[in-house]
Design an enzyme around this catalytic site. Structure first.
Site, PDB file in Angstrom:
ATOM      1  N   GLU A  78       0.479  -0.889  -0.101  1.00 32.76           N
ATOM      2  CA  GLU A  78       0.489   0.213   0.077  1.00 32.76           C
ATOM      3  C   GLU A  78       0.968   1.166  -0.387  1.00 32.76           C
ATOM      4  O   GLU A  78       0.431   1.860   0.876  1.00 32.76           O
ATOM      5  CB  GLU A  78      -0.910  -0.193   0.848  1.00 32.76           C
ATOM      6  CG  GLU A  78      -2.305  -1.122   1.300  1.00 32.76           C
ATOM      7  CD  GLU A  78      -2.474  -1.124   2.397  1.00 32.76           C
ATOM      8  OE1 GLU A  78      -3.169  -0.238   3.008  1.00 32.76           O
ATOM      9  OE2 GLU A  78      -3.574  -2.170   2.328  1.00 32.76           O
ATOM     10  N   GLU A  86      -6.034 -10.508  -1.198  1.00 30.99           N
ATOM     11  CA  GLU A  86      -7.142 -10.784  -0.045  1.00 30.99           C
ATOM     12  C   GLU A  86      -8.738 -10.540  -0.254  1.00 30.99           C
ATOM     13  O   GLU A  86      -9.261  -9.573   0.449  1.00 30.99           O
ATOM     14  CB  GLU A  86      -6.507  -9.212   0.391  1.00 30.99           C
ATOM     15  CG  GLU A  86      -4.498  -9.437   0.564  1.00 30.99           C
ATOM     16  CD  GLU A  86      -4.974  -8.313   1.677  1.00 30.99           C
ATOM     17  OE1 GLU A  86      -5.941  -7.712   2.506  1.00 30.99           O
ATOM     18  OE2 GLU A  86      -3.026  -8.138   1.807  1.00 30.99           O
TER      19      GLU A  86
END
Ligand code: GLA
Length: 413
Positions: A202, A319
């Site tokens: 991220e 995910e």
């Protein structure tokens, strides 16, 4: 229904998304589904299942993945010719849904246990207990793991940055040494059971008008370096750590991982290209794929995957879960009311799962794994993000650990 105040994370996500929405040329609908459950200060959510033992019987058909618990009809076996099928777990899952994990999945991600905050909460104060328990389970089952994650701005303990002044060259060397020691230690301990590492998680801004997540979006890494150079160093240290253990063993294992990749893909590719241009090794890009039932479209996800492949990177779905709520219908948080998980809703979600897996199968040469962010609906971060205490139903097994329509939908192709 309980509505909680906005967490710091939700607030920054929503601000960022509001800005991003104005500049995005794709679906402008902001989504909270890429968010994270833990507090920005590094708290680990407790996501241990609370239900009884898993109720899926171990398969009895001919095993093809080499795991005697997995019959021919197991999810992992159905996808044996495509990619490993993973699930993210904490140690508690080994008490509640161990049979399901062992019979249906063949890849494991530690939900929190391999994050820096969990492994090294104080400098040199290592705590391997939970990560070791999960790794030992994977080893015993003959499953490989994702090493999640070597560097992230969240769940990063404060000691990394303690006593350092941003952009001070000497202090940056100290920070790099701390990072290298962390990466060396983690890689050394789990290299035998990890076949891919989320080296950096991220780093790209939620704000479409800038490239990198900076200090204003909670990245002390960016703030300290004054740039995204830390990404290069993380990849370099990860590669060196693997090569030091076994020459050649880093090949294919180093990933950059992010959410809302459909909105960020050009910036992600540019970042990974830059790391490569400096001599770093990036093998692939992880799409977290915390998606909604209706966003992003399967076609848009397909176009995103194609861009990554065209740019010369492998892809993993890291995910995956499918929330039932749209809490940002017009750019700001409007917490959707809790819904009942009716048979109709279950079928709509199952159809979406089936479409996604059809897409993933069509990229089997480029997708290296598909991992669900959890096992069953009683233990999901989405029960608390972005609205605390609201039931969500994003996974393949229900609250009672029984298979949902989605499981059949992705098995039967
Ligand atoms: C992010 C992180 C994960 C996890 C999820 C939500 O996507 O990469 O480790 O925290 O958020 O649980």
């Amino acid at each position: 229904m309980k509505f909680s105040p906005l967490s710091r994370y939700s607030l920054s996500l929503l601000l960022a998304l509001s800005v991003g929405a104005c500049s995005s040329t794709t679906d402008p609908m902001p989504t909270a589904t890429g968010g994270n459950p833990a507090s920005a200060t590094g708290g680990s959510p407790s996501l241990e299942g609370t239900g009884g033992a898993g109720q899926v019987e171990p398969g009895t058909g001919g095993a093809t993945t080499g795991n005697p618990n997995q019959g021919a009809d197991s999810l992992a076996n159905k996808y044996a010719d495509y990619f490993p099928i993973g699930t993210a777990i904490g140690q508690g899952h080994l008490n509640t849904v161990k049979e399901i994990i062992s019979s249906e999945f063949n890849h494991i991600t530690a939900e929190n246990a391999m994050k820096a905050q969990s492994l090294q909460p104080t400098e040199g104060g290592w705590n391997f207990t939970e990560a070791d328990a999960i790794a030992d389970f994977a080893r015993a089952e003959g499953m490989m793991m994702t090493g999640h994650t070597l560097l992230w701005h969240r769940q990063a303990p404060a000691w990394f940055f303690s006593g350092l002044t941003a952009e001070n060259p000497a202090d940056l060397e100290t920070l790099k040494t701390r990072l290298k020691t962390h990466i060396d230690t983690v890689v050394d301990r789990y290299a035998d059971v990890v076949d891919n590492w989320d080296v950096v998680n991220e780093a790209i801004s939620d704000n479409g008008s800038k490239d990198y997540r900076d200090g204003s979006e909670g990245s002390d890494w960016y703030a300290m370096f004054g740039s995204a150079d830390y990404v290069y160093w993380a990849f370099k240290y990860a590669q060196e750590a693997l090569e030091a253990k076994e020459p050649g063993s880093s090949a294919g294992k180093l990933y950059y991982n992010d959410y809302n990749v459909n909105l960020k893909v050009d910036r992600i590719i540019a970042l990974c290209d830059e790391v490569r241009a400096k001599g770093g090794q990036v093998d692939g890009i992880g799409l977290q794929a915390h998606v909604r039932v209706d966003w992003p479209s399967t076609a848009e996800l397909g176009a995103t995957i194609q861009k990554i492949v065209d740019a010369g990177y492998k892809v993993k779905i890291s995910e995956l879960d499918i929330t039932l709520y749209n809490d940002y219908p017009s750019g700001t948080l409007e917490a959707a009311p809790e819904i009942e998980f009716t048979a109709e809703v279950e079928q709509t979600q199952a159809t979406r799962y089936a479409e996604l897996f059809e897409l993933f199968r069509s990229y089997k040469d480029d997708i290296t794994s598909v991992t669900f962010w959890g096992v069953s609906d009683d233990a999901t971060w989405l029960d608390n993000e972005p609205v605390a205490g609201r039931d969500n139903y994003p996974l393949l097994f229900n609250d009672a650990h029984m298979p949902k329509a989605a499981l059949g939908a992705i098995k039967n192709f």
